[in-house]
Motif scaffolding. Structure first.
Motif, PDB file in Angstrom:
ATOM      1  N   LYS A   1       0.854  -1.176   0.000  1.00 33.08           N
ATOM      2  CA  LYS A   1       0.000   0.000   0.000  1.00 33.08           C
ATOM      3  C   LYS A   1       0.891   1.227   0.000  1.00 33.08           C
ATOM      4  CE  LYS A   1      -3.793   2.378   2.361  1.00 33.08           C
ATOM      5  NZ  LYS A   1      -4.719   2.369   3.530  1.00 33.08           N
ATOM      6  N   GLU A   2       0.731   2.059  -1.033  1.00 24.56           N
ATOM      7  CA  GLU A   2       1.559   3.265  -1.198  1.00 24.56           C
ATOM      8  C   GLU A   2       3.042   2.908  -1.076  1.00 24.56           C
ATOM      9  OE1 GLU A   2       0.044   6.094   1.583  1.00 24.56           O
ATOM     10  OE2 GLU A   2      -1.779   6.446   0.426  1.00 24.56           O
ATOM     11  N   GLY A   3       3.399   1.800  -1.692  1.00 27.59           N
ATOM     12  CA  GLY A   3       4.793   1.397  -1.781  1.00 27.59           C
ATOM     13  C   GLY A   3       5.282   0.442  -0.722  1.00 27.59           C
ATOM     14  N   LYS A   4       4.658   0.442   0.450  1.00 26.16           N
ATOM     15  CA  LYS A   4       5.185  -0.328   1.576  1.00 26.16           C
ATOM     16  C   LYS A   4       4.470  -1.663   1.739  1.00 26.16           C
ATOM     17  CE  LYS A   4       6.527   0.136   6.418  1.00 26.16           C
ATOM     18  NZ  LYS A   4       6.602   1.036   7.593  1.00 26.16           N
ATOM     19  N   VAL A   5       5.234  -2.684   2.117  1.00 27.47           N
ATOM     20  CA  VAL A   5       4.631  -3.982   2.441  1.00 27.47           C
ATOM     21  C   VAL A   5       3.875  -3.843   3.750  1.00 27.47           C
ATOM     22  CG1 VAL A   5       5.078  -6.394   3.035  1.00 27.47           C
ATOM     23  CG2 VAL A   5       6.470  -5.267   1.280  1.00 27.47           C
ATOM     24  N   ILE A   6       2.569  -4.079   3.698  1.00 23.97           N
ATOM     25  CA  ILE A   6       1.749  -3.949   4.913  1.00 23.97           C
ATOM     26  C   ILE A   6       1.270  -5.306   5.423  1.00 23.97           C
ATOM     27  CG2 ILE A   6       0.986  -1.603   4.357  1.00 23.97           C
ATOM     28  CD1 ILE A   6      -1.703  -2.900   3.413  1.00 23.97           C
ATOM     29  N   ASP A   7       1.469  -6.352   4.611  1.00 21.72           N
ATOM     30  CA  ASP A   7       1.078  -7.696   5.044  1.00 21.72           C
ATOM     31  C   ASP A   7       1.869  -8.700   4.216  1.00 21.72           C
ATOM     32  OD1 ASP A   7      -0.226  -9.640   6.483  1.00 21.72           O
ATOM     33  OD2 ASP A   7      -2.022  -9.652   5.201  1.00 21.72           O
ATOM     34  N   TYR A   8       2.105  -9.881   4.774  1.00 21.09           N
ATOM     35  CA  TYR A   8       2.856 -10.904   4.052  1.00 21.09           C
ATOM     36  C   TYR A   8       2.549 -12.283   4.628  1.00 21.09           C
ATOM     37  CZ  TYR A   8       5.916  -9.914   8.043  1.00 21.09           C
ATOM     38  OH  TYR A   8       6.409  -9.683   9.307  1.00 21.09           O
ATOM     39  N   THR A   9       2.707 -13.291   3.772  1.00 21.01           N
ATOM     40  CA  THR A   9       2.518 -14.681   4.178  1.00 21.01           C
ATOM     41  C   THR A   9       3.627 -15.515   3.551  1.00 21.01           C
ATOM     42  OG1 THR A   9       1.136 -15.264   2.280  1.00 21.01           O
ATOM     43  CG2 THR A   9      -0.001 -14.391   4.226  1.00 21.01           C
ATOM     44  N   ALA A  10       3.887 -16.686   4.126  1.00 19.93           N
ATOM     45  CA  ALA A  10       4.864 -17.616   3.551  1.00 19.93           C
ATOM     46  C   ALA A  10       4.586 -19.014   4.081  1.00 19.93           C
ATOM     47  CB  ALA A  10       6.287 -17.197   3.891  1.00 19.93           C
ATOM     48  N   GLU A  11       4.579 -19.991   3.177  1.00 24.85           N
ATOM     49  CA  GLU A  11       4.377 -21.373   3.616  1.00 24.85           C
ATOM     50  C   GLU A  11       5.620 -21.918   4.302  1.00 24.85           C
ATOM     51  OE1 GLU A  11       2.967 -24.006   0.610  1.00 24.85           O
ATOM     52  OE2 GLU A  11       1.198 -22.784   0.140  1.00 24.85           O
ATOM     53  N   GLU A  12       6.779 -21.423   3.911  1.00 27.36           N
ATOM     54  CA  GLU A  12       8.048 -21.838   4.521  1.00 27.36           C
ATOM     55  C   GLU A  12       8.977 -20.633   4.576  1.00 27.36           C
ATOM     56  OE1 GLU A  12      11.760 -24.773   3.379  1.00 27.36           O
ATOM     57  OE2 GLU A  12       9.722 -25.473   2.957  1.00 27.36           O
ATOM     58  N   GLY A  13       9.681 -20.469   5.700  1.00 28.32           N
ATOM     59  CA  GLY A  13      10.629 -19.361   5.836  1.00 28.32           C
ATOM     60  C   GLY A  13       9.989 -18.055   6.271  1.00 28.32           C
ATOM     61  N   TYR A  14       8.850 -18.133   6.954  1.00 24.94           N
ATOM     62  CA  TYR A  14       8.132 -16.916   7.351  1.00 24.94           C
ATOM     63  C   TYR A  14       9.011 -16.007   8.216  1.00 24.94           C
ATOM     64  CZ  TYR A  14       4.635 -13.847   9.493  1.00 24.94           C
ATOM     65  OH  TYR A  14       3.932 -12.747   9.945  1.00 24.94           O
ATOM     66  N   GLU A  15       9.698 -16.574   9.207  1.00 22.43           N
ATOM     67  CA  GLU A  15      10.514 -15.754  10.104  1.00 22.43           C
ATOM     68  C   GLU A  15      11.670 -15.097   9.348  1.00 22.43           C
ATOM     69  OE1 GLU A  15      10.140 -14.822  13.292  1.00 22.43           O
ATOM     70  OE2 GLU A  15       8.154 -15.726  13.153  1.00 22.43           O
ATOM     71  N   THR A  16      12.231 -15.819   8.392  1.00 23.37           N
ATOM     72  CA  THR A  16      13.306 -15.240   7.584  1.00 23.37           C
ATOM     73  C   THR A  16      12.774 -14.080   6.754  1.00 23.37           C
ATOM     74  OG1 THR A  16      14.464 -17.354   7.474  1.00 23.37           O
ATOM     75  CG2 THR A  16      15.012 -15.719   5.797  1.00 23.37           C
ATOM     76  N   LEU A  17      11.578 -14.241   6.174  1.00 24.31           N
ATOM     77  CA  LEU A  17      10.957 -13.161   5.420  1.00 24.31           C
ATOM     78  C   LEU A  17      10.671 -11.971   6.329  1.00 24.31           C
ATOM     79  CD1 LEU A  17       9.664 -12.051   2.828  1.00 24.31           C
ATOM     80  CD2 LEU A  17       7.562 -13.260   3.437  1.00 24.31           C
ATOM     81  N   LYS A  18      10.177 -12.235   7.506  1.00 24.92           N
ATOM     82  CA  LYS A  18       9.877 -11.171   8.474  1.00 24.92           C
ATOM     83  C   LYS A  18      11.144 -10.381   8.809  1.00 24.92           C
ATOM     84  CE  LYS A  18       7.970 -10.545  13.158  1.00 24.92           C
ATOM     85  NZ  LYS A  18       9.176  -9.966  13.816  1.00 24.92           N
ATOM     86  N   ASN A  19      12.224 -11.087   9.100  1.00 27.34           N
ATOM     87  CA  ASN A  19      13.483 -10.419   9.436  1.00 27.34           C
ATOM     88  C   ASN A  19      14.046  -9.644   8.255  1.00 27.34           C
ATOM     89  OD1 ASN A  19      13.619 -11.304  12.146  1.00 27.34           O
ATOM     90  ND2 ASN A  19      14.441 -13.280  11.523  1.00 27.34           N
ATOM     91  N   LEU A  20      13.872 -10.191   7.059  1.00 27.69           N
ATOM     92  CA  LEU A  20      14.317  -9.499   5.849  1.00 27.69           C
ATOM     93  C   LEU A  20      13.600  -8.168   5.708  1.00 27.69           C
ATOM     94  CD1 LEU A  20      15.521  -9.205   2.988  1.00 27.69           C
ATOM     95  CD2 LEU A  20      13.754 -10.769   2.178  1.00 27.69           C
ATOM     96  N   LEU A  21      12.272  -8.184   5.859  1.00 32.01           N
ATOM     97  CA  LEU A  21      11.476  -6.963   5.711  1.00 32.01           C
ATOM     98  C   LEU A  21      11.761  -5.943   6.800  1.00 32.01           C
ATOM     99  CD1 LEU A  21       8.107  -8.679   4.746  1.00 32.01           C
ATOM    100  CD2 LEU A  21       9.444  -7.174   3.268  1.00 32.01           C
ATOM    101  N   GLU A  22      12.271  -6.398   7.926  1.00 31.75           N
ATOM    102  CA  GLU A  22      12.544  -5.508   9.056  1.00 31.75           C
ATOM    103  C   GLU A  22      14.014  -5.082   9.128  1.00 31.75           C
ATOM    104  OE1 GLU A  22      11.146  -7.670  12.453  1.00 31.75           O
ATOM    105  OE2 GLU A  22       9.015  -7.310  12.011  1.00 31.75           O
ATOM    106  N   THR A  23      14.784  -5.384   8.102  1.00 25.10           N
ATOM    107  CA  THR A  23      16.205  -5.020   8.107  1.00 25.10           C
ATOM    108  C   THR A  23      16.389  -3.526   8.337  1.00 25.10           C
ATOM    109  OG1 THR A  23      16.726  -6.808   6.557  1.00 25.10           O
ATOM    110  CG2 THR A  23      18.361  -5.066   6.814  1.00 25.10           C
ATOM    111  N   ASP A  24      15.634  -2.728   7.595  1.00 22.46           N
ATOM    112  CA  ASP A  24      15.614  -1.272   7.775  1.00 22.46           C
ATOM    113  C   ASP A  24      14.335  -0.758   7.108  1.00 22.46           C
ATOM    114  OD1 ASP A  24      16.161  -1.262   5.037  1.00 22.46           O
ATOM    115  OD2 ASP A  24      18.247  -0.678   5.280  1.00 22.46           O
TER     116      ASP A  24
END
Length: 410
Positions: free
Chosen positions: A286-309
């Motif tokens: 939404k307006e450029g930013k990821v506001i929600d995400y899902t993953a069948e595998e590697g969810y925590e890795t995706l979460k940490n990736l999105l929170e890098t900065d």
């Protein structure tokens, strides 16, 4: 069989030195490579000196040591990065040293490691190398990522084969996708780059202000600033020397307006991020930013990736790749972004590329921000293309033109 392998291996080394790096006489070369690739590094070194290299430097590493560090180091140790190394790479860039990164991933290396500790180590490295990354993203120096197989990687790609057969088959596919299984490799690559540049020119002439993506699990719109441009993976460094930073490459790409991305997009291939696979994931913007995400595998890795900065949850690249291409036609999931991104349309989270901005190399950070340029410590491509993806381009007057239909150029 061995003779054919040696011949193809020599062509691959020539392609890396002559086309990828386009190494110049009197230029130095730094090779970053895993210790398992020492024989190929020796071949590259020989080819580089034959091309007139002044000196060839090596920076060997071992991913198993990284895994041990993640398991055994104190948390404070994961937050440390050798300053001398970061400064050394900056010094090399300032002296026009060419950089070759030989990638030999083990996609499941860190499958059982703590995602939070992996994220901590990745962030530490990204922060320390941020200034050097600007040389890469801006195409200021010649650099190249090329692959070298490992047994571990090969077995994730061909799990039903023996170690030896999987390793051999992966080499065969690297030769095929890089066209090094053919006699006139360099000429084929020159023609291929010309074709990619023609596709980029077509998009630039279209002057599309927005692209609309439609496919299974994907309904996404991406806006572009008029000062951005589409290019192929052929850059020109600050010395005016062309080079090709990815081998293989099938893409033309640009950068989006940081705040102009809306909708949902679903991955079509796994993402190997720092030794962990992220599978079947989707992102909502939404307006450029990821506001929600899902993953069948590697969810925590995706979460940490999105929170890098802050910039990690915005896009920094948009790339178009036809489904009908050499890599895609192998029908192989390589579990390696270098290959999988060139079999599929993809987008990238994180840092934008100033080479995609008219006059971008000389613009200030403030000037880049005015056109929606995204800054981040990371740049992570992931695959969204398939034979079911349609892409339409929207012009400033509202005219809609089809660009991709069923995964291929219209």
């Amino acid at each position: 069989m061995k003779q054919a392998f040696e011949r193809n291996l020599g062509r691959y080394a020539d392609l890396i030195v002559e086309v990828g790096l386009n190494l110049q006489k009197g230029q130095e070369l730094m090779i970053s490579a895993p210790i398992t690739s020492y024989e190929f590094v020796r071949l590259i070194t020989e080819k580089a000196y034959e091309a007139g290299a002044l000196n060839v430097l090596t920076d060997f590493y071992d991913d198993e040591l990284k895994k041990i560090r993640l398991e055994k180091s104190a948390e404070e140790g994961l937050k440390e990065f050798p300053g001398w190394k970061a400064k050394g790479y900056i010094e090399m860039a300032e002296n026009n040293v060419a950089l070759l990164n030989l990638a030999a991933p083990n996609p499941s290396l860190l499958r059982d490691s703590d995602p939070a500790r992996v994220a901590m180590l990745n962030k530490t490295s990204a922060e320390a190398m941020k200034d050097f990354s600007a040389y890469i993203g801006g195409g200021k120096i010649s650099w190249l990522i090329a692959a070298i197989p490992t047994v571990e990687w090969a077995q994730t790609v061909f799990p039903d084969l023996s170690q030896e057969d999987a390793f051999t088959k992966l080499w065969e596919n690297i030769f095929y996708t890089t066209r090094t299984d053919q006699e006139n490799t360099v000429e084929l690559w020159e023609a291929h780059i010309d074709n990619l540049n023609e596709n980029a020119d077509r998009l630039n002439k279209g002057k599309y202000k927005k692209l609309h993506y439609k496919g299974p699990g994907t309904d996404l719109s991406i806006e572009f600033h008029p000062k951005t441009k589409w290019i192929s993976a052929q850059f020109t460094n600050d010395k005016g020397i062309p080079f090709v930073p990815n081998l293989p490459t099938e893409e033309v790409f640009s950068i989006p307006d940081k705040y102009g991305v809306n909708g949902v997009v679903s991955s079509t291939k796994p993402l190997n991020y720092s030794g962990t696979l992220i599978k079947n994931f989707s992102l909502t913007f939404k307006e450029g930013k990821v506001i929600d995400y899902t993953a069948e595998e590697g969810y925590e890795t995706l979460k940490n990736l999105l929170e890098t900065d802050e910039g990690a949850s915005y896009l920094g690249e948009v790339a178009l790749v036809p489904h009908d291409s050499p890599i895609s036609n192998t029908n192989i999931v390589f579990n390696n972004t270098l290959f999988d991104e060139n079999a599929s349309c993809h987008i990238a989270l994180g840092r934008a590329l100033s080479v995609c901005v008219e006059g971008g190399k000389t613009m200030t950070p403030e000037e880049l921000q005015e056109i929606g340029f995204n800054e981040s410590m990371i740049h992570v491509d992931f695959m969204i293309g398939s034979s079911q993806l349609d892409i339409d381009g929207e012009k400033a007057d509202g005219t809609i033109e089809p660009i991709f239909k069923a995964g291929d150029w219209v």
